[in-house]
Design a protein around this motif. Structure first.
Motif, PDB file in Angstrom:
ATOM      1  N   PHE A 441       0.842  -1.210   0.000  1.00 55.46           N
ATOM      2  CA  PHE A 441       0.000   0.000   0.000  1.00 55.46           C
ATOM      3  C   PHE A 441       0.871   1.251   0.000  1.00 55.46           C
ATOM      4  O   PHE A 441       0.566   2.223  -0.701  1.00 55.46           O
ATOM      5  CB  PHE A 441      -0.928   0.003   1.215  1.00 55.46           C
ATOM      6  CG  PHE A 441      -1.824   1.209   1.257  1.00 55.46           C
ATOM      7  CD1 PHE A 441      -2.877   1.356   0.382  1.00 55.46           C
ATOM      8  CD2 PHE A 441      -1.587   2.233   2.168  1.00 55.46           C
ATOM      9  CE1 PHE A 441      -3.695   2.474   0.405  1.00 55.46           C
ATOM     10  CE2 PHE A 441      -2.384   3.366   2.203  1.00 55.46           C
ATOM     11  CZ  PHE A 441      -3.452   3.477   1.319  1.00 55.46           C
ATOM     12  N   ILE A 442       1.952   1.238   0.771  1.00 54.56           N
ATOM     13  CA  ILE A 442       2.875   2.381   0.792  1.00 54.56           C
ATOM     14  C   ILE A 442       3.465   2.599  -0.601  1.00 54.56           C
ATOM     15  O   ILE A 442       3.592   3.734  -1.073  1.00 54.56           O
ATOM     16  CB  ILE A 442       4.005   2.162   1.815  1.00 54.56           C
ATOM     17  CG1 ILE A 442       3.449   2.083   3.244  1.00 54.56           C
ATOM     18  CG2 ILE A 442       5.050   3.266   1.707  1.00 54.56           C
ATOM     19  CD1 ILE A 442       2.844   3.350   3.761  1.00 54.56           C
ATOM     20  N   ALA A 443       3.809   1.494  -1.262  1.00 53.95           N
ATOM     21  CA  ALA A 443       4.367   1.585  -2.614  1.00 53.95           C
ATOM     22  C   ALA A 443       3.350   2.170  -3.585  1.00 53.95           C
ATOM     23  O   ALA A 443       3.677   3.024  -4.417  1.00 53.95           O
ATOM     24  CB  ALA A 443       4.830   0.208  -3.085  1.00 53.95           C
ATOM     25  N   SER A 444       2.096   1.735  -3.467  1.00 58.27           N
ATOM     26  CA  SER A 444       1.043   2.257  -4.346  1.00 58.27           C
ATOM     27  C   SER A 444       0.749   3.713  -4.037  1.00 58.27           C
ATOM     28  O   SER A 444       0.446   4.495  -4.946  1.00 58.27           O
ATOM     29  CB  SER A 444      -0.241   1.430  -4.193  1.00 58.27           C
ATOM     30  OG  SER A 444      -0.052   0.127  -4.710  1.00 58.27           O
ATOM     31  N   ALA A 445       0.844   4.085  -2.765  1.00 55.69           N
ATOM     32  CA  ALA A 445       0.580   5.473  -2.372  1.00 55.69           C
ATOM     33  C   ALA A 445       1.536   6.421  -3.080  1.00 55.69           C
ATOM     34  O   ALA A 445       1.158   7.529  -3.469  1.00 55.69           O
ATOM     35  CB  ALA A 445       0.697   5.629  -0.860  1.00 55.69           C
ATOM     36  N   SER A 446       2.784   6.005  -3.250  1.00 60.40           N
ATOM     37  CA  SER A 446       3.744   6.865  -3.958  1.00 60.40           C
ATOM     38  C   SER A 446       3.336   7.030  -5.417  1.00 60.40           C
ATOM     39  O   SER A 446       3.522   8.098  -6.003  1.00 60.40           O
ATOM     40  CB  SER A 446       5.161   6.285  -3.860  1.00 60.40           C
ATOM     41  OG  SER A 446       5.243   5.033  -4.525  1.00 60.40           O
ATOM     42  N   ALA A 447       2.755   5.985  -6.007  1.00 55.07           N
ATOM     43  CA  ALA A 447       2.241   6.098  -7.379  1.00 55.07           C
ATOM     44  C   ALA A 447       1.041   7.024  -7.433  1.00 55.07           C
ATOM     45  O   ALA A 447       0.767   7.662  -8.453  1.00 55.07           O
ATOM     46  CB  ALA A 447       1.871   4.719  -7.913  1.00 55.07           C
ATOM     47  N   PHE A 448       0.318   7.109  -6.317  1.00 59.08           N
ATOM     48  CA  PHE A 448      -0.827   8.023  -6.222  1.00 59.08           C
ATOM     49  C   PHE A 448      -0.368   9.466  -5.956  1.00 59.08           C
ATOM     50  O   PHE A 448      -1.194  10.326  -5.706  1.00 59.08           O
ATOM     51  CB  PHE A 448      -1.769   7.597  -5.093  1.00 59.08           C
ATOM     52  CG  PHE A 448      -2.342   6.203  -5.238  1.00 59.08           C
ATOM     53  CD1 PHE A 448      -2.363   5.553  -6.464  1.00 59.08           C
ATOM     54  CD2 PHE A 448      -2.846   5.528  -4.130  1.00 59.08           C
ATOM     55  CE1 PHE A 448      -2.892   4.271  -6.584  1.00 59.08           C
ATOM     56  CE2 PHE A 448      -3.372   4.241  -4.249  1.00 59.08           C
ATOM     57  CZ  PHE A 448      -3.390   3.615  -5.478  1.00 59.08           C
ATOM     58  N   THR A 449       0.954   9.696  -5.950  1.00 64.83           N
ATOM     59  CA  THR A 449       1.633  10.990  -5.685  1.00 64.83           C
ATOM     60  C   THR A 449       1.637  11.379  -4.214  1.00 64.83           C
ATOM     61  O   THR A 449       1.817  12.543  -3.879  1.00 64.83           O
ATOM     62  CB  THR A 449       1.042  12.157  -6.521  1.00 64.83           C
ATOM     63  OG1 THR A 449      -0.252  12.502  -6.039  1.00 64.83           O
ATOM     64  CG2 THR A 449       1.000  11.825  -8.000  1.00 64.83           C
TER      65      THR A 449
END
Length: 570
Positions: A441-449
């Motif tokens: 989720f943390i990794a995806s959050a970075s993709a979400f900016t």
């Protein structure tokens, strides 16, 4: 033999002529490159510099703020000031002031060469004399030519003026932020008193400002201001200007400034944009270069938003809620239309703090991102059933057993994802994060900016209930991907920047841009939105549909609640 000597003689003559030609070219080049149009150091005696004020407008041409509208200067004599007032400036800006001859070899020349070679920038440490020359006689452009001129003039100034004269001119010339030029006007602007009456902590605070007036302004970030002030005080102690006891008393004193007197619209947004401009163009150009800045903000929407926030805070005062913040954006273009960083900017010192750009727990607003990730990875669908029953969890980063409860203190049994999200149930959200995994989720959050989340080891499953701090501006960017078919749009604050001659320095360009915010964006193209797709079109549509589904949230909010806006899909 004679022919040989004659040949040597001719070559020597030719070589001598070439040397003279090269020397002449060098002198001519140096003249045109450096000495041509070089100001006279003696002009500092009758300095009448008139910097141009920068104007900041909303998108419709309404003035929000005029930076340095008046450049009031009231000259003071250094001999009339308490020693610690100018010693504070020396300690933080130029500790070798009384030892160098205008330019510091180590912090000036060598550092400039290092920055030029390694980073192709010209940011060497400038002495007080160099700062005086740069502010009073030169432009703020970052070029090798300007840097050389600055050094030559600084050395010349040191030969023509005494250290006390240089220090006095600096103290009367340096910008402290707003319309405050010189120590006397800064004292009046921030503390309502004359410079000769400044206390040690007040003098240290003013000395902290010139390096970055907006960044260290007490009207923007009080904690950062205090940290910088205390750094000045510490350096004063290290350089033996004050005693250990004086240092302790000064550091313990609170930062107290008088209210900002300048008329300003959308103050949190204005100072937010001003800081961005300073990073891009430098403090000098922003505060003295006469820029015309057209922002994305709509003043009409801004003023309505400010009133709405005040009204809503008044309604819940009985819950001991005294502050709030709002951010209004246009998802396809990332334009900020309104930014309210606190309920009242002028009420207290904390009112100046911009909550929209600060780290705060997002509460349940993080849940849609969690469910979106699960749907996107095809781990769940909108119809997937979660058991909303008493459950305890153990996970990496979660100390001990974690047993969440719902906000209403009840358990709702089997609940489809659509209804679990619509009604903002906590236990299903935690189960969703347990399936997704905190690390992923943390990794995806970075993709979400979202860049505020860092090491996954610092978070547990409570992250989906707002257990990790994030900026509202980042949340606005992340939520834009639901409207943009999976592409998060970074925020934009500026439409155009022009210099004082009308030359355009920057223009916002976007095929989805519509100048009139009262008009809808006609079929915005997700293909033209810059950035990588972070979510599938399917997942972004499903989450958007759940969030506007009145039936899905009726269990918690009731049918036809205030969340329903007639004629709008919200």
């Amino acid at each position: 033999m004679r022919q040989f000597l004659s040949s040597i003689k001719n070559k020597v003559i030719v070589l001598t002529i070439l040397v003279f030609i090269l020397l002449a070219l060098f002198v001519a080049g140096a003249y045109f490159f450096i000495f041509r149009d070089l100001p006279s150091a003696s002009s500092l005696r009758n300095l009448k510099a008139i910097p141009f004020s920068t104007h900041m407008y909303d998108r419709n041409g309404k003035l929000l703020y005029e930076i340095y509208r008046d450049q009031n200067r009231t000259p003071v004599k250094v001999k009339d000031l308490k020693p610690y007032i100018y010693q504070a400036a020396i300690a933080i800006e130029d500790k070798d002031f009384y030892r160098h001859q205008g330019v510091s070899l180590t912090s000036g020349i060598l550092r400039s060469l290092k920055e030029l070679i390694l980073r192709q920038t010209l940011q060497g440490g400038s002495t007080i004399t160099q700062q005086l020359v740069k502010n009073a006689l030169l432009t703020s452009e970052r070029t090798l030519q300007r840097k050389i001129k600055e050094m030559i003039l600084a050395i010349t100034v040191e030969k023509q003026f005494s250290k006390q004269e240089i220090l006095e001119m600096y103290m009367n010339q340096v910008p402290y932020g707003g319309s405050a030029y010189g120590i006397e006007e800064a004292s009046k602007a921030f503390f309502g008193k004359q410079a000769k009456d400044l206390s040690l902590p007040e003098a240290a605070l003013l000395a902290a400002l010139p390096q970055a007036p907006s960044r260290y302004s007490p009207y923007i970030n009080l904690e950062l201001t205090k940290k910088r002030r205390n750094e000045v005080i510490q350096k004063m102690k290290e350089q033996k200007y004050i005693t250990e006891q004086q240092k302790k008393i000064a550091i313990a004193s609170p930062v107290v400034v008088i209210p900002l007197r300048t008329t300003i619209h959308a103050p949190h947004f204005v100072f937010y944009v001003k800081s961005l401009l300073e990073k891009e163009y430098g403090v000098d150009l922003v505060e003295q270069g006469g820029l015309k800045v057209t922002t994305t903000l709509d003043l009409d929407i801004q003023e309505k938003t400010e009133q709405i926030l005040k009204d809503e805070i008044e309604k819940i005062q009985y819950l001991d809620v005294g502050n709030g913040a709002l951010l209004v954006t246009r998802p396809p273009t990332g334009e900020i239309l309104a930014m309210v960083g606190s309920v009242d900017y002028y009420a207290t010192a904390s009112g100046t703090f911009n909550v929209t750009t600060a780290l705060r727990q997002p509460g349940s607003s993080i849940k849609p991102l969690n469910y979106a990730m699960g749907i996107d990875r095809r781990l769940v669908t909108a119809a997937t059933v979660f058991l909303d029953i008493p459950t305890c969890f153990t996970a990496e980063g979660q100390p001990g057993s974690y047993c969440p409860v719902n906000y209403d203190g009840q358990f709702h049994g089997p609940s489809q994802l659509r209804f679990a999200l619509g009604n903002s149930f906590n236990i299903p959200a935690v189960k969703m994060l347990a399936v997704n995994g905190v690390k992923d989720f943390i990794a995806s959050a970075s993709a979400f900016t979202i860049t505020s989340f860092e090491d996954p080891k610092n978070y547990g499953l409570s992250l989906t209930l707002g257990g990790g701090e994030v900026r509202m501006t980042e949340m606005a960017q992340a939520f834009s991907m639901f409207a943009n078919q999976g592409v998060p749009r970074k925020l934009n604050q500026i439409l155009k920047v022009e210099d004082r001659f009308g030359k355009v320095l920057y223009t916002f360009k976007d095929t989805n841009f519509v100048p009139d915010v009262k008009k809808a964006v006609p079929a915005p193209s997700s293909l033209s939105i810059p950035g990588k797709r972070a979510l599938s079109r399917d997942a972004s549509y499903i989450i958007s549909h759940i969030l506007l589904d009145d039936n899905a949230r009726s269990g918690a909010f009731g049918a036809g609640s205030l969340l329903v806006i007639p004629g709008k899909a919200v």
